[in-house]
Design a protein around this motif. Sequence first.
Motif: not given
Ligand SMILES: Nc1ncnc2c1ncn2[C@@H]1O[C@H](COP(=O)(O)OP(=O)(O)OP(=O)(O)O)[C@@H](O)[C@H]1O
Length: 865
Positions: A630-632, A634-640, A664-673, A743-745, A777-779, A809-811
Amino acid sequence: MTASHSETQPTEPNIPATPLVDTQLVDRSKLSKMYQHYVEVKDKYPHALLLYRVGDFFETFFQDAVTVSRELELVLTSKHGGEVGRVAMTGVPHHAWERYTTQLVEKGYAVVICDQVEDASEAVGLVKREVTRILTPGTLLEEGMLKSSRNNYLAAVVIAVNHWGLAYADISTGEFLTTQGSNLEHLTQEIMRLQPSEVLVPTNAPDLGTLLRPGETSPHLPQCLPPSFCYSLRSQLPFTQGEARSTLLQKFKVRSLEGLGCDHLPLAVRAAGGLLEYVEDMQKVNPVSLQKLRTYTITDYLIVDNQTRRNLEITQTVRDGTFHGSLLWSLDRTSTSMGGRALRRWLLQPLLDIKGIGARQDTIQELMENTPLRQDLRQLLRQIYDLERLTGRSGSGTANAKDLVALADSLTRLPELSRLVAEARSPFLKALQKVPTVLAELAEKLHAHLVESPPIHIKEGGLIRTGMNPQLDERKATVESDQQWIANLEVDERAKTGIPNLKVGFNKTFGYYISIPRSKSDQAPDNYIRKQTLTNEERYITPELKEREARILTARDDLNQLEYEIFVELRQEVGEQAEIIRHISRAVAAADVLCGLAELAVQQGYCRPQMVEGRGIMIVDGRHPVVEQSLPAGFFVPNSTQLGREETNHPDAEEKPDLVILTGPNASGKSCYLRQVGLIQLMAQIGSFVPARLAKLGVCDRIFTRVGAVDDLATGQSTFMVEMNETANILNHATAKSLVLLDEIGRGTATFDGLSIAWAVAEYIAVEIRARTIFATHYHELNELSSILPNVANYQVTVKELPDQIIFLHQVQPGGADKSYGIEAGRLAGLPDTVIQRAKQVMGQIEKHSKIAMGLRENLQKDSQ
Ligand SMILES: Nc1ncnc2c1ncn2[C@@H]1O[C@H](COP(=O)(O)OP(=O)(O)OP(=O)(O)O)[C@@H](O)[C@H]1O
């Protein structure tokens, strides 16, 4: 076809309606003949909606009229039913019955079609009508009613205390399977996986035959059956061991059930036998050909429960339930409907067997390495229609000539397919190397007999080629010469009368006629008999024309009838080869899935994961398969990822944690990872390549997820209770071979309660279960666990902090986040400055006085001394 006039009283929608609405209460002796027949048929199908052909409409009366008009938003009107007065009525045009019926069936109704089976104009008295089709959600065959991308399952369950049997079949493709188990929760999960359109339940309910629509309840429905499906309450008898066994033995013409693999599974036998009896019962009207019953074991597959399927968005998204954005959407590069359905099945039933996974991987690899083969294969597959369903419709006698031509075209592609893969080495391609010659012969025969582009209607001729049947040719010649006679007549009569615009025409009411402009009507010869006067023309017949007409119409009827008979014979021949066609169709579907996965792997740069027996999960530069697309580019940041500590004497016993605390902060990418790891594991277990640079994965027995907080309003449970139920389910069922993604308990309750629960859950998983787990977690206090437990590690998703913004940075990196940025997020969202300042103050105070982490560490150290 129209009904005789006496049957079709005009409807009068404006009459004040107190029509009769109950067939049980009506005095039948006072009903006119047609309604008496209607009521007789209705008696046989009390639980279905009866659509009854009257002229150009399918009409429905009494209580069904009320239901149909409500469900389809049609006008409810009334009709004279005889001495009894008016009866409730609604109707739909006959040519649109499929569309309306689809809506009714989708709403969970069974529909019975009672059609006219003789020409109304030839009927003496009441037009003959018969039930020609019974439609229930699980027994559909009509192309327009089925979704090409998914199976339409009919299931049957038998429950005996804590044990259960489950059989399911897709009538349209012939698939028929059965299993049994000893944990009712597994039955629920299996039904959720299958998403059947209809489930048969044997009961001793008084209202047998009832079809409960989704959400409807009955005291006769066992509690473990999820309420979101249609349940058909059936008699117990066909589900008894003796009856079920003999139904199966007879159907599959075997002496024992050993060959079907279920002789030692009494509940599986009972479910399958009961299901078969139901299908055969339906078959009296529409024959159905099922494949040989197969037995399976649910523990042979990776168990993905409903919660996880939803959270990982495997077939639809959580937010709006759409296919777009799901894992299936991102993986599907199949070229046929059969492949599309197979991919969905595979995703919902990933493998445990490394050999099976390897066979799929080998095929993908070969197709990736051999680009011309892959491309040619995809090209050829696109020309193959839905062989499974075309065969199903042929077997049940619902296929039309277009279907048979499509089937023949597809069968012709099979030898081409086998030539294409002649040199292939991998198992799924080799399976296509041998196509039974009988199929090529069948295709040839169909092509030889059927015209290239036949009409949809099969009783109106125009289907069969000349030169295939001498009798047919003779009849065709007669009809053609008759047509020629008619054509000549126009020329002759023009010459005879001197009227240049004289025409010979045909309509249904008068048959053939001669038309002359009214201005020239005085020139009409004496033998012309006037039949009709229109504004500008006069229409005539002649005795000679009428005589010829009778001959022409009879000859045409005879011709059409013979064409129909030849067609039905061809269709039966296809039905007889159903087993063979379906066998090869399965192979085609599998090759299609793998070819699509190979294409995807090439396009997206996926790697072949090394599948191992151990517990380790090692992913280098993994990506989320859906977010990445869904991203252009090269935009997605790979993680191991490194998970799963091996026993200390194992060569891989390096520093891999069992449990990762991810902050990690909100929207940093925890759920995605978190989801990325689950999806990669799942993809690997269907045999797919995965979005990573390198992966070595121990096979999982189950994937558990606990994600987000959604109120389950339907069951009246609070957010927190849902969360606790889901967590309890994980703690009670996860094993050291499971993958757990949390993801969050504990967020739905007071902070300290929540933190304490989160801590205890993490500890229990790490110490007692040792499942491979990622816990977002946020704890931040949970980071302390890693200093206490050797198999726990901390990871964080990093951000870059600038004076007035945070850059994501999504790292994912080792270490725990020391800051939550929650207040910062609030500021960015526009909370007033005073609120932000106050929040900072309060946080400072709390942090100063909080001894949670320290206290816990001291206590735990004391405990361990
Ligand atoms: N590795 C990544 N590379 C590029 N973009 C990413 C990556 N991981 C997440 N994102 C982008 O960041 C957005 C927020 O990610 P995510 O929902 O995983 O955050 P979160 O840390 O779980 O936030 P919260 O704590 O608020 O639930 C995603 O919608 C996605 O577009």
